[in-house]
Design a protein around this motif. Structure first.
Motif, mmCIF file in Angstrom:
data_model
loop_
_atom_site.group_PDB
_atom_site.id
_atom_site.type_symbol
_atom_site.label_atom_id
_atom_site.label_comp_id
_atom_site.label_asym_id
_atom_site.label_seq_id
_atom_site.Cartn_x
_atom_site.Cartn_y
_atom_site.Cartn_z
ATOM 1 N N LEU A 1 -7.898 10.577 -5.402
ATOM 2 C CA LEU A 1 -9.062 9.148 -4.939
ATOM 3 C C LEU A 1 -9.513 9.898 -3.782
ATOM 4 O O LEU A 1 -8.433 10.751 -2.471
ATOM 5 N N SER A 2 -11.090 10.090 -3.841
ATOM 6 C CA SER A 2 -11.335 9.659 -2.077
ATOM 7 C C SER A 2 -10.476 8.519 -1.349
ATOM 8 O O SER A 2 -10.995 7.237 -1.713
ATOM 9 N N VAL A 3 -10.126 7.770 -0.482
ATOM 10 C CA VAL A 3 -9.484 7.308 0.661
ATOM 11 C C VAL A 3 -10.681 7.550 1.842
ATOM 12 O O VAL A 3 -10.961 8.462 2.527
ATOM 13 N N ARG A 4 -10.470 6.591 2.341
ATOM 14 C CA ARG A 4 -10.284 5.584 3.988
ATOM 15 C C ARG A 4 -9.456 5.302 4.689
ATOM 16 O O ARG A 4 -9.259 4.013 3.718
ATOM 17 N N THR A 5 -8.894 5.588 5.900
ATOM 18 C CA THR A 5 -7.963 5.109 6.021
ATOM 19 C C THR A 5 -8.362 3.989 7.652
ATOM 20 O O THR A 5 -7.038 3.675 7.968
ATOM 21 N N TRP B 1 -6.717 0.019 2.569
ATOM 22 C CA TRP B 1 -7.542 0.781 2.297
ATOM 23 C C TRP B 1 -8.511 1.683 1.343
ATOM 24 O O TRP B 1 -8.262 0.775 0.476
ATOM 25 N N CYS C 1 -10.755 3.259 -1.462
ATOM 26 C CA CYS C 1 -11.047 4.800 -1.978
ATOM 27 C C CYS C 1 -12.267 4.595 -3.092
ATOM 28 O O CYS C 1 -12.598 3.226 -3.472
ATOM 29 N N ASN C 2 -12.630 5.220 -3.336
ATOM 30 C CA ASN C 2 -13.680 5.808 -4.259
ATOM 31 C C ASN C 2 -14.857 5.913 -4.076
ATOM 32 O O ASN C 2 -15.956 5.750 -4.693
ATOM 33 N N ALA D 1 -15.651 9.765 2.741
ATOM 34 C CA ALA D 1 -14.285 10.014 2.798
ATOM 35 C C ALA D 1 -12.704 11.014 3.882
ATOM 36 O O ALA D 1 -13.853 11.477 4.431
ATOM 37 N N GLN E 1 0.263 1.588 1.215
ATOM 38 C CA GLN E 1 -1.118 1.873 1.240
ATOM 39 C C GLN E 1 -1.563 2.701 -0.333
ATOM 40 O O GLN E 1 -2.191 2.141 -1.171
ATOM 41 N N LEU E 2 -1.255 4.025 -0.298
ATOM 42 C CA LEU E 2 -1.500 4.739 -1.264
ATOM 43 C C LEU E 2 -1.243 4.370 -2.566
ATOM 44 O O LEU E 2 -1.906 4.375 -4.008
ATOM 45 N N VAL F 1 -3.654 1.950 -3.620
ATOM 46 C CA VAL F 1 -5.237 2.082 -4.142
ATOM 47 C C VAL F 1 -5.220 2.831 -5.413
ATOM 48 O O VAL F 1 -5.512 2.567 -6.023
#
Length: 322
Positions: free
Chosen positions: A220-224, A229, A231-232, A238, A269-270, A273
């Motif tokens: 998954l592409s993620v932003r923190t 968070w 994702c996608n 990302a 969080q991981l 998502v």
């Protein structure tokens, strides 16, 4: 269609990866993993073998053996790389780093998410083309209609119908219907994302406490920078692309090669998502009872409707079955 080269049950999550989340059962069933159905989290799910998990029917429906050869070129290098991770030496051999990074790319591209984004994009463009042909090329359309049918088309409805017929008969539309276009698209996307990922380094992360689970859309592409968070999103937007590879290890694309630990809050969080991005299932070690409860509660609280987020987007442009 090259039906003789189609593998019906195709894994979108590599068995070699799922096996990192298993344990052997005492009744000789072999390595087993615990699934949780994110559509119906209250449902009780029995332990399953990796062969029974993480697959899709006719994921690639045309000459799938070609793509399988490409996937195998990545998966065959994973076991040695996993051994290096478990030994604490993931960066000792550059080939291991390359193998792990390719494993991220493989699961990012070979996914329910990519197939449905691809389908939605084609369907959207396909619906616009007949109208654009009529608007931009009315006279060439009339001449072609006269050549093919012997009819002089004057009304807008007749011209639209002929444009629709041309699009339906086009090679691109035919290749979409047979699955040939998807196969070439997904192989091309793998090479494109692999080239982009070469500009990233690899992070190998362990939880300070808790364990990771893995979904059936695992990379998954993620932003923190938000809570929860996100994702996608597009890769360029990302902060990283993440992939759990065992209950105690997660890969992430980052700015430098590092091995480190992350706090329980980040682990949660991981895992969240993964639940939110799953098409249908998340998987975990059979003894991860707390993680099972976490996955069920997250699915109930954050996914109130029993539908994949990717299937939901597909419904807007035309229904289809997974």
């Amino acid at each position: 269609m090259k039906a003789d080269r189609i593998l019906r049950r195709q894994h979108v999550v590599s068995q070699v990866l799922l096996k990192q989340f298993t344990m052997d059962e005492p009744d000789d069933r072999g390595p087993q993993v615990r699934p949780v159905d994110v559509h119906f989290p209250e449902r009780s799910n029995k332990l399953k073998s990796t062969r029974a998990c993480g697959w899709a029917d006719n994921f690639i429906a045309y000459d799938s053996a070609s793509a399988e050869d490409l996937w195998n070129s990545v998966e065959s290098r994973a076991p040695a790389a996993f051994q290096a991770v478990h030994a604490g030496t993931p960066f000792a051999d550059p080939l291991h780093v390359e193998a792990l990074r390719d494993l991220i790319v493989l699961h990012y591209v070979r996914s329910h998410r990519y197939r449905d984004v691809y389908t939605n994009a084609f369907t959207t463009v396909r619906a616009k083309i007949p109208g654009e042909l009529v608007e931009r090329f009315p006279e060439p359309l009339r001449r072609e209609a006269l050549r093919q049918t012997g009819l002089h088309l004057t009304g807008a409805d007749a011209l639209n119908a002929f444009a629709e017929r041309l699009v339906e008969q086009s090679e691109v539309t035919q290749d979409f219907g047979s699955g040939a276009l998807f196969r070439t698209s997904i192989e091309s996307m793998f090479h494109k994302v692999r080239a982009e990922s070469a500009n990233w380094h690899l992070e190998v992360l362990r939880p300070e406490s808790g364990q990771f689970l893995i979904g059936d859309n695992p990379a998954l592409s993620v932003r923190t920078d938000t809570t929860p968070w996100l994702c996608n999103m597009a890769i360029g937007d990302a902060h990283s692309i993440v992939l759990p590879i065992s209950p105690h290890h997660l890969l992430a694309l980052g700015r430098q090669n590092i091995a480190g630990t992350i706090p329980r809050a980040s682990v949660n969080q991981l895992n969240t998502v993964q639940v939110l991005a799953a098409d249908r299932y998340v998987y975990m070690h059979p003894r991860s009872t707390r993680l099972q409860a976490f996955a069920k509660e997250t699915a109930k609280r954050r996914r109130p409707d029993p539908v994949s987020p990717y299937r939901a987007s597909t419904a807007a442009t035309g229904s289809k079955k997974s």
